[in-house]
Write a protein that holds these residues in place. Structure first.
Motif, short mmCIF file in Angstrom:
data_model
loop_
_atom_site.label_atom_id
_atom_site.label_comp_id
_atom_site.label_asym_id
_atom_site.label_seq_id
_atom_site.Cartn_x
_atom_site.Cartn_y
_atom_site.Cartn_z
N MET A 181 -26.05 33.71 42.48
CA MET A 181 -26.40 32.81 41.38
C MET A 181 -25.24 32.56 40.42
O MET A 181 -25.42 31.92 39.39
N TYR A 236 -22.80 30.54 40.22
CA TYR A 236 -22.50 29.15 39.85
C TYR A 236 -23.76 28.29 39.78
O TYR A 236 -23.68 27.07 39.85
N TRP A 237 -24.91 28.92 39.67
CA TRP A 237 -26.19 28.22 39.57
C TRP A 237 -26.45 27.88 38.12
O TRP A 237 -25.80 28.39 37.21
N SER A 238 -27.42 27.03 37.88
CA SER A 238 -27.72 26.59 36.52
C SER A 238 -28.54 27.60 35.71
O SER A 238 -28.74 27.40 34.51
N MET A 274 -32.07 34.59 45.32
CA MET A 274 -31.97 34.16 43.93
C MET A 274 -32.02 35.31 42.92
O MET A 274 -31.78 35.09 41.73
#
Length: 58
Positions: free
Chosen positions: A31, A33-35, A25
Motif C-alpha cells: 500500500m 503508493y496507494w491513496s 491491502m
C-alpha cells in the motif's frame, strides 16, 4: 473477461475476492503508493471491494 498466458482479468466478485485482497491491502509495502494507508480490518477491504463492484465498466 480477458485471459492471457499469465493473467486473467475478470469482474470483481466481492465475497470470493475478499480474503485475497485483504491479505494484500493490509501490507504496508503493498500500500506504499496507494491513496490510503494499509487496511486495518476485513470490513474496510469489504467496503472497498463493494464500492469497486459498483463502478460501471467504461
Amino acid at each position: 473477461m480477458i485471459r492471457t498466458a499469465r493473467l486473467l482479468l475478470r469482474p470483481v466478485r466481492p465475497e470470493q475476492d475478499l480474503a485475497a485482497m485483504h491479505a494484500i491491502m493490509q501490507q504496508p509495502r503493498a500500500m506504499a503508493y496507494w491513496s490510503t494507508p494499509p487496511h486495518d480490518s476485513e470490513g474496510q477491504t469489504r467496503e472497498w471491494l463493494a464500492n469497486m463492484a459498483e463502478i460501471e465498466p467504461a
